[in-house]
Design a protein around this motif. Sequence first.
Motif, PDB file in Angstrom:
ATOM      1  N   UNK A 135      30.756  59.561 106.563  1.00 52.05           N
ATOM      2  CA  UNK A 135      31.757  58.669 107.045  1.00 52.05           C
ATOM      3  C   UNK A 135      31.938  58.898 108.649  1.00 52.05           C
ATOM      4  N   UNK A 136      31.754  60.186 108.923  1.00 52.86           N
ATOM      5  CA  UNK A 136      31.568  60.612 110.203  1.00 52.86           C
ATOM      6  C   UNK A 136      30.625  59.998 111.232  1.00 52.86           C
ATOM      7  N   UNK A 137      29.399  59.994 110.407  1.00 49.21           N
ATOM      8  CA  UNK A 137      28.334  59.410 111.103  1.00 49.21           C
ATOM      9  C   UNK A 137      28.433  58.010 111.545  1.00 49.21           C
ATOM     10  N   UNK A 138      29.142  57.235 110.644  1.00 44.40           N
ATOM     11  CA  UNK A 138      29.419  56.032 110.830  1.00 44.40           C
ATOM     12  C   UNK A 138      30.575  55.365 111.565  1.00 44.40           C
ATOM     13  N   UNK A 139      31.579  56.370 111.879  1.00 45.06           N
ATOM     14  CA  UNK A 139      33.031  55.801 112.515  1.00 45.06           C
ATOM     15  C   UNK A 139      33.057  56.681 113.565  1.00 45.06           C
ATOM     16  N   UNK A 140      32.632  56.376 114.918  1.00 45.39           N
ATOM     17  CA  UNK A 140      32.940  57.156 115.997  1.00 45.39           C
ATOM     18  C   UNK A 140      34.246  57.845 116.346  1.00 45.39           C
ATOM     19  N   UNK A 163      45.690  60.692 111.895  1.00 49.71           N
ATOM     20  CA  UNK A 163      44.782  59.825 111.722  1.00 49.71           C
ATOM     21  C   UNK A 163      43.284  60.027 111.218  1.00 49.71           C
ATOM     22  N   UNK A 164      43.015  61.214 111.297  1.00 52.80           N
ATOM     23  CA  UNK A 164      41.686  61.455 110.922  1.00 52.80           C
ATOM     24  C   UNK A 164      41.821  61.318 109.341  1.00 52.80           C
ATOM     25  N   UNK A 165      42.661  62.006 108.693  1.00 52.96           N
ATOM     26  CA  UNK A 165      42.827  61.875 107.382  1.00 52.96           C
ATOM     27  C   UNK A 165      42.747  60.283 106.703  1.00 52.96           C
ATOM     28  N   UNK A 166      43.584  59.542 107.410  1.00 53.83           N
ATOM     29  CA  UNK A 166      43.528  58.144 107.077  1.00 53.83           C
ATOM     30  C   UNK A 166      42.042  57.185 107.210  1.00 53.83           C
TER      31      UNK A 166
END
Length: 257
Positions: A135-140, A163-166
């Motif tokens: 998820x982190x790799x795909x969401x800047x 926000x990060x949790x969302x």
Amino acid sequence: MSRSTVQESASYVYGIMPGDVEVDPDATGVGDPPARIRLVRHGDIAALTSEIALDRPLGRPEDLFAHQRLLDEAAAEVPVLPLRFGAVVTDDEAVVEELLAPNHDAFRDALDDLEGRTEYIVKGRYVESVVIGEVLAENPEAARLRDDIRGKPEEATWDARIRLGELLGEGVAARRDADTEEIVGALAPLSAAVAVREPTHEQDAVHAAFLIETDRLEEFERAVEEFGDRWAERVTIRLLGPLAPYDFVTTPYPEEG
């Protein structure tokens, strides 16, 4: 003057089976101690029942486990229509009059449809560190927030953490949808029916029920194993069954008399 009597026991109903089956004399069900199982027959069908005392609450985890265990063991041998946990009627006569007789033909036809078929569950759970990394790799934005809050006090980064949790939750859900679509699409042609279940954990990758023809079970198992091998680094897959066809039949719920 007549004296009224208080009913002390009733009939607990687990499910419906063909009328020509026999029950293991050692089989037990709900209750403390566990009650002996019996069959109440009517025409071509029968109800799997036991006596239950009315002076104790029904709902212990042990009772639910006994209910499911009995039905799953029966489904491994013969067609069975499961009733949901807690089906109680006055006595065996009421089992016939309120459940078996009014629904005889529908139950018989449903049992015929289940002949040679059994339910299996495919359950997949993400490796948390791997799916979060995806998820982190795909969401800047998620990656930036993760870097921003690293090493900082929680109270100073509360909004960013929310926000990060969302974003992480949305990302995992999107991957779940895609992975579920992929595995269900591959396994559906090997199945008589499919029912996608709701996730039971935030890291669930797939949770789906399949109604499998007995003569296709080995082929189905191999296909599940192939997904397990392909996804080994990111998803742990389990195949659960044989089970009673909880996801593929609906039976009336008898009212307690």
